[in-house]
Scaffold this active site. Structure first.
Site, PDB file in Angstrom:
ATOM      1  N   ASN A  83      40.319  45.931  30.697  1.00 55.13           N
ATOM      2  CA  ASN A  83      40.089  44.491  30.705  1.00 55.13           C
ATOM      3  C   ASN A  83      38.573  44.321  30.620  1.00 55.13           C
ATOM      4  O   ASN A  83      37.883  44.470  31.637  1.00 55.13           O
ATOM      5  CB  ASN A  83      40.637  43.843  31.972  1.00 55.13           C
ATOM      6  CG  ASN A  83      40.431  42.324  31.957  1.00 55.13           C
ATOM      7  OD1 ASN A  83      39.667  41.802  31.147  1.00 55.13           O
ATOM      8  ND2 ASN A  83      41.100  41.630  32.868  1.00 55.13           N
ATOM      9  N   TYR A 131      43.012  33.241  37.666  1.00 55.57           N
ATOM     10  CA  TYR A 131      43.120  34.701  37.756  1.00 55.57           C
ATOM     11  C   TYR A 131      43.995  35.188  38.911  1.00 55.57           C
ATOM     12  O   TYR A 131      44.196  36.393  39.068  1.00 55.57           O
ATOM     13  CB  TYR A 131      41.718  35.323  37.863  1.00 55.57           C
ATOM     14  CG  TYR A 131      40.864  35.031  36.649  1.00 55.57           C
ATOM     15  CD1 TYR A 131      41.241  35.496  35.389  1.00 55.57           C
ATOM     16  CD2 TYR A 131      39.697  34.273  36.746  1.00 55.57           C
ATOM     17  CE1 TYR A 131      40.478  35.225  34.261  1.00 55.57           C
ATOM     18  CE2 TYR A 131      38.922  33.997  35.626  1.00 55.57           C
ATOM     19  CZ  TYR A 131      39.319  34.482  34.387  1.00 55.57           C
ATOM     20  OH  TYR A 131      38.562  34.206  33.274  1.00 55.57           O
ATOM     21  N   ALA A 176      34.406  39.188  30.068  1.00 54.18           N
ATOM     22  CA  ALA A 176      33.708  38.403  29.036  1.00 54.18           C
ATOM     23  C   ALA A 176      33.153  39.267  27.912  1.00 54.18           C
ATOM     24  O   ALA A 176      32.916  38.764  26.802  1.00 54.18           O
ATOM     25  CB  ALA A 176      32.594  37.591  29.682  1.00 54.18           C
ATOM     26  N   HIS A 231      44.411  41.253  29.623  1.00 52.53           N
ATOM     27  CA  HIS A 231      43.760  40.067  30.187  1.00 52.53           C
ATOM     28  C   HIS A 231      44.724  39.427  31.165  1.00 52.53           C
ATOM     29  O   HIS A 231      45.913  39.249  30.843  1.00 52.53           O
ATOM     30  CB  HIS A 231      43.388  39.063  29.094  1.00 52.53           C
ATOM     31  CG  HIS A 231      42.418  39.645  28.121  1.00 52.53           C
ATOM     32  ND1 HIS A 231      41.085  39.799  28.429  1.00 52.53           N
ATOM     33  CD2 HIS A 231      42.596  40.171  26.894  1.00 52.53           C
ATOM     34  CE1 HIS A 231      40.474  40.380  27.421  1.00 52.53           C
ATOM     35  NE2 HIS A 231      41.364  40.628  26.472  1.00 52.53           N
ATOM     36  N   ARG A 261      43.154  29.305  26.073  1.00 50.32           N
ATOM     37  CA  ARG A 261      41.973  28.804  26.792  1.00 50.32           C
ATOM     38  C   ARG A 261      40.917  28.336  25.787  1.00 50.32           C
ATOM     39  O   ARG A 261      41.245  27.996  24.663  1.00 50.32           O
ATOM     40  CB  ARG A 261      41.458  29.914  27.731  1.00 50.32           C
ATOM     41  CG  ARG A 261      42.516  30.293  28.778  1.00 50.32           C
ATOM     42  CD  ARG A 261      41.996  31.337  29.738  1.00 50.32           C
ATOM     43  NE  ARG A 261      40.849  30.825  30.497  1.00 50.32           N
ATOM     44  CZ  ARG A 261      40.016  31.615  31.189  1.00 50.32           C
ATOM     45  NH1 ARG A 261      40.212  32.928  31.209  1.00 50.32           N
ATOM     46  NH2 ARG A 261      39.006  31.090  31.853  1.00 50.32           N
ATOM     47  N   GLU A 312      44.513  46.827  25.740  1.00 52.54           N
ATOM     48  CA  GLU A 312      43.643  45.746  26.221  1.00 52.54           C
ATOM     49  C   GLU A 312      44.470  44.813  27.101  1.00 52.54           C
ATOM     50  O   GLU A 312      45.578  44.422  26.715  1.00 52.54           O
ATOM     51  CB  GLU A 312      43.092  44.989  24.999  1.00 52.54           C
ATOM     52  CG  GLU A 312      42.234  43.782  25.338  1.00 52.54           C
ATOM     53  CD  GLU A 312      41.813  43.026  24.069  1.00 52.54           C
ATOM     54  OE1 GLU A 312      42.114  43.489  22.942  1.00 52.54           O
ATOM     55  OE2 GLU A 312      41.200  41.957  24.224  1.00 52.54           O
ATOM     56  N   ARG A 369      37.797  34.576  42.759  1.00 48.48           N
ATOM     57  CA  ARG A 369      37.251  33.952  41.548  1.00 48.48           C
ATOM     58  C   ARG A 369      38.322  33.088  40.874  1.00 48.48           C
ATOM     59  O   ARG A 369      39.365  33.609  40.462  1.00 48.48           O
ATOM     60  CB  ARG A 369      36.832  35.068  40.594  1.00 48.48           C
ATOM     61  CG  ARG A 369      36.378  34.606  39.249  1.00 48.48           C
ATOM     62  CD  ARG A 369      36.322  35.765  38.257  1.00 48.48           C
ATOM     63  NE  ARG A 369      35.841  35.300  36.987  1.00 48.48           N
ATOM     64  CZ  ARG A 369      36.005  35.971  35.842  1.00 48.48           C
ATOM     65  NH1 ARG A 369      36.623  37.133  35.828  1.00 48.48           N
ATOM     66  NH2 ARG A 369      35.535  35.477  34.727  1.00 48.48           N
ATOM     67  N   PRO A 409      32.907  42.770  33.646  1.00 50.34           N
ATOM     68  CA  PRO A 409      32.121  41.906  34.517  1.00 50.34           C
ATOM     69  C   PRO A 409      32.935  40.814  35.211  1.00 50.34           C
ATOM     70  O   PRO A 409      33.859  40.248  34.621  1.00 50.34           O
ATOM     71  CB  PRO A 409      31.095  41.280  33.563  1.00 50.34           C
ATOM     72  CG  PRO A 409      31.656  41.465  32.205  1.00 50.34           C
ATOM     73  CD  PRO A 409      32.469  42.732  32.260  1.00 50.34           C
ATOM     74  N   ASN A 410      32.561  40.590  36.443  1.00 53.26           N
ATOM     75  CA  ASN A 410      33.120  39.533  37.302  1.00 53.26           C
ATOM     76  C   ASN A 410      34.517  39.848  37.836  1.00 53.26           C
ATOM     77  O   ASN A 410      35.019  39.125  38.694  1.00 53.26           O
ATOM     78  CB  ASN A 410      33.119  38.173  36.582  1.00 53.26           C
ATOM     79  CG  ASN A 410      31.725  37.755  36.167  1.00 53.26           C
ATOM     80  OD1 ASN A 410      30.836  37.710  37.018  1.00 53.26           O
ATOM     81  ND2 ASN A 410      31.508  37.502  34.905  1.00 53.26           N
TER      82      ASN A 410
HETATM   83  C1  DQA Z   1      39.647  37.845  31.233  1.00 45.64           C
HETATM   84  C2  DQA Z   1      39.455  36.722  30.208  1.00 45.64           C
HETATM   85  C3  DQA Z   1      38.010  36.624  29.770  1.00 45.64           C
HETATM   86  O1  DQA Z   1      37.844  35.576  28.838  1.00 45.64           O
HETATM   87  C4  DQA Z   1      37.110  36.338  30.957  1.00 45.64           C
HETATM   88  O2  DQA Z   1      35.752  36.318  30.566  1.00 45.64           O
HETATM   89  C5  DQA Z   1      37.331  37.303  32.075  1.00 45.64           C
HETATM   90  C6  DQA Z   1      38.695  37.692  32.409  1.00 45.64           C
HETATM   91  C7  DQA Z   1      41.086  37.876  31.796  1.00 45.64           C
HETATM   92  O3  DQA Z   1      41.437  38.862  32.419  1.00 45.64           O
HETATM   93  O4  DQA Z   1      41.829  36.911  31.624  1.00 45.64           O
HETATM   94  O5  DQA Z   1      36.401  37.687  32.769  1.00 45.64           O
HETATM   95  O6  DQA Z   1      39.412  39.080  30.594  1.00 45.64           O
END
Ligand code: DQA
Length: 150
Positions: A80, A29, A83, A106, A113, A104, A24, A16-17
């Site tokens: 990835n 990011y 959240a 990020h 964080r 995984e 964003r 998501p997002n």
């Molecule tokens: C994320 C880190 C997560 O905590 C966050 O909710 C994201 C992006 C990252 O790529 O750093 O949406 O996965």
């Protein structure tokens, strides 16, 4: 009967997002878009002789279904989970259920964080975790899976 050869295809999942990448929170990011990330993953994989299927969704069930589908025609998963990293037992169970190696990724260093980002439901079942390397983390993930599956 001989076993069918492993497909030379990876699944790249963004949660998501991450469709908003580029605009964003660019200080966290970066300014690379999701399309750029997917192109980077595909190019990196192609240089190593692999195909990639890219999936992004804001919906947990869609991600679970995409992970299940990978059992049919993929040999490994780059994910990835956004959240859902910090909330989703369903995504962890889907990854465990298909039994493919998972890396995984990020973009940000989740450990540097907020506290709620420090725990990942996925890390415990991943073969590797890359956090804080920005979009390069996806290339590391592809490299690692390609080496592992060689
Ligand atoms: C994320 C880190 C997560 O905590 C966050 O909710 C994201 C992006 C990252 O790529 O750093 O949406 O996965």
């Amino acid at each position: 009967m001989s076993a069918s050869p492993k497909p030379r295809r990876l699944l790249a999942v963004n949660g998501p997002n991450l469709n908003l990448l580029g605009t964003r929170e660019p200080d966290v990011y970066g300014t690379t878009t999701l399309a750029d990330v997917e192109a980077l993953v595909e190019e990196r994989a192609a240089t190593l002789g692999w195909e990639v299927r890219c999936v992004q969704s804001n919906h947990e069930g869609v991600l679970v279904d995409a992970i299940h589908a990978a059992r049919e025609d993929c040999a490994g998963i780059v994910i990835n989970p956004g959240a859902f990293t910090h909330t989703s037992i369903a995504i962890r169970d889907a990854l465990t259920g298909v039994g493919l190696p998972v890396v995984e990724v990020h973009l940000s260093n989740i450990h540097a964080r907020e506290e709620f980002r420090h725990h990942s439901y996925v890390s415990g079942i991943a073969v590797a975790v890359v956090a804080g390397a920005g979009v390069h983390g996806y290339a590391f993930a592809v490299d690692h899976l390609a080496r592992l599956l060689a």
